[in-house]
Write an enzyme that holds these catalytic residues in place. Structure first.
Site, short mmCIF file in Angstrom:
data_model
loop_
_atom_site.label_atom_id
_atom_site.label_comp_id
_atom_site.label_asym_id
_atom_site.label_seq_id
_atom_site.Cartn_x
_atom_site.Cartn_y
_atom_site.Cartn_z
N TYR A 53 14.88 -11.48 5.64
CA TYR A 53 15.56 -11.99 4.45
C TYR A 53 16.60 -12.52 5.18
CZ TYR A 53 19.51 -9.30 6.40
OH TYR A 53 20.89 -8.74 7.49
N PHE A 63 25.25 -14.58 1.69
CA PHE A 63 26.27 -13.36 2.15
C PHE A 63 25.72 -13.11 3.42
CE2 PHE A 63 24.65 -10.49 -0.84
CZ PHE A 63 24.24 -9.47 -0.19
N ASP A 64 24.90 -13.35 3.76
CA ASP A 64 24.22 -12.60 5.04
C ASP A 64 22.48 -13.13 5.05
OD1 ASP A 64 23.42 -11.71 7.95
OD2 ASP A 64 23.27 -9.15 6.53
N ILE A 83 19.98 0.01 1.57
CA ILE A 83 20.28 -0.06 0.37
C ILE A 83 19.31 0.66 -0.28
CG2 ILE A 83 22.72 -1.40 0.59
CD1 ILE A 83 21.10 -3.08 -0.99
N TYR A 109 25.97 -1.43 -2.91
CA TYR A 109 27.29 -1.12 -2.54
C TYR A 109 28.38 -0.46 -3.45
CZ TYR A 109 24.85 -3.37 1.43
OH TYR A 109 24.41 -3.64 3.04
N PHE A 126 18.32 -10.55 -2.97
CA PHE A 126 17.89 -10.52 -1.89
C PHE A 126 16.21 -11.05 -1.66
CE2 PHE A 126 20.10 -6.54 -1.32
CZ PHE A 126 21.02 -7.25 -0.48
#
Length: 455
Positions: A53, A63-64, A83, A109, A126
């Site tokens: 992902y 961010f990731d 999540i 979140y 995502f």
């Protein structure tokens, strides 16, 4: 243009796009398929899934990314390990599929965010690729013998325990032939008498009320090497069950019973286990005998009379567990229970004899011989021990003869190897040293001795 290209070039931000896949239909999770997957199956609740992902904020800030770490991410679907949006979205994917998932804060979140990278009330995007998924392994030995896949999540968190009264609907099939479909009510641990294999009972103890699951069972936890004449199942068959746990009433746990109840129930389950043993239903007998040890082993505050009864029950349960494990060919388990029994009564005839049998089962012959000899010293009339001792001594002799042959062959091979090495040496290597070489060697030795004395 891919999401990565958008982020790099900074030409635009993400927009809310894709099909609403939330159960509520509130638009909280949107899915856009970028590459179709293969096959027809999708992950179910409890499945272990493997994905790659990358995650962005709506302004294109990444961010990731598991891809950048070059490490796939695995998690158990529907168990709250990720999540909410992920549990929802990944359950709709097929292997090989790549999709874009846009999720509102309440499915990500929330109002708190995940500082420092994810701000409060953030909408996230995502890109997810599904590589693999597999059912949850419920087998006691974690050998893949009982695999569960949850079709419908159950209610609450409580699950049946041993001795619980369960009401189920089950449908069993083998090679796509349905061989058993019915509604049943029974006590967990009693299923075998109704044609319910051990693997089904193990799975039931991991289910919640109203849960529906598919359970794949290998022969070890099914009908084993004998099959089932009742259902026309051949030996070594793998089984497939659809189970719905309609309701259950848990049995009393150890901490819910007082000492008097435990002793009373201990006698009852001992008798039940003995009947199972006589009927050759050894695994069901094991369940009953284990209850006695679980209830009474660490019980304190007993009167002298109660303590004697408890020890007597634990001793009987340990000896009977050893007998069950011997019948099942599980010699290590038999050893453990024999040792427990002999801690309570070091001269127990059955404990010593069965431990000897267990030692023979793991080919540990000398301790086996010692146990049989001790039985005969204490109980000279024990013909079974005399017979087993004779067999044990014969196996020791045979083992000794085998070892002698192995060592003899080994030394013979070494001698042959040395002979071959000697044959390969040159005439110069084989000839004795000359007088000059001897004198030089003596001179060097003399010098060495002088240097040594000087030092």
């Amino acid at each position: 243009m891919t999401a990565e290209e958008v982020k790099r070039e900074g030409t635009r931000t993400f927009t809310m796009e894709g099909a609403d896949i939330t159960p509520k239909g509130d638009g909280g999770v949107l899915k856009l398929i970028k590459k179709e997957g293969t096959g027809n199956e999708m992950p179910m609740i409890g499945d272990k899934v493997s994905v790659h992902y990358t995650g962005w904020l709506m302004d294109g800030t990444q961010f990731d990314s598991s891809r950048e770490r070059k490490d796939k991410f695995t998690f158990d679907l529907g168990k709250g390990q990720v999540i909410k949006a992920w549990d929802i979205a990944v359950a709709t994917m097929k292997v090989g599929e790549i999709c874009q998932v846009t999720c509102k804060p309440e499915y990500a979140y929330g109002a708190s965010g995940s500082p420092p990278k994810i701000p409060p009330n953030a909408v996230l995007v995502f890109e997810v690729e599904l590589f693999d998924f597999q059912g949850e392994d419920l087998s006691p030995d974690e050998d893949g013998g009982i695999i569960r896949r949850i079709l419908v999540k159950g209610e609450g968190y409580s699950k049946p325990n041993e001795g619980a009264i369960v009401e189920i609907h089950l449908r069993g099939s083998h090679n796509e032939r349905i061989f058993d479909e019915r509604d049943l009510q029974f006590e967990v641990g009693e299923g075998e008498g109704l044609g319910v294999p051990p693997g089904v009972e193990t799975a039931i103890q991991q289910m919640e009320k109203a849960e529906e699951a598919i359970v794949y069972i290998k022969p070890k936890y099914g009908f084993g090497s004998t099959g089932s004449e009742q259902f026309h199942i051949p030996p070594g068959a793998e089984l497939h069950y659809h189970i719905k746990l309609k309701s259950f009433e848990k049995a009393k746990e150890s901490w819910e019973m007082n000492a008097e109840e435990k002793l009373e129930q201990g006698v009852l389950v001992k008798d039940r286990g003995t009947q199972y043993f006589k009927d050759h239903r050894y695994r069901q007998a094991v369940i009953q005998y284990k209850k006695i040890i679980q209830w009474l082993e660490h019980e304190s505050g007993l009167s002298k009379e109660e303590d004697n009864k408890a020890k007597s029950l634990i001793l009987a349960a340990s000896l009977n567990l050893a007998a069950c494990h011997l019948k099942l060919g599980e010699h290590r388990g038999a050893l453990d229970h024999c040792n427990k029994a002999l801690e309570l009564d070091s001269k127990n005839e059955k404990g010593l004899f069965r431990r000897g049998e267990a030692y023979m089962g793991v080919n540990d012959l000398e301790p086996a011989r010692d146990d049989f000899m001790k039985v005969l010293q204490l109980y000279p009339a024990n013909k079974a021990a005399r017979s087993q001792l004779a067999q044990c001594q014969q196996r020791i002799r045979q083992q000794s003869e085998r070892e002698k042959r192995i060592y003899a062959n080994m030394f013979q091979r070494l001698a042959q190897q040395e002979s071959k090495e000697e044959a390969r040496k040159t005439p110069q290597e084989l000839s004795p040293p000359s007088d000059i070489e001897m004198k030089e060697s003596s001179k060097e030795n003399g010098e060495s001795e002088t240097m040594a004395s000087e030092a």
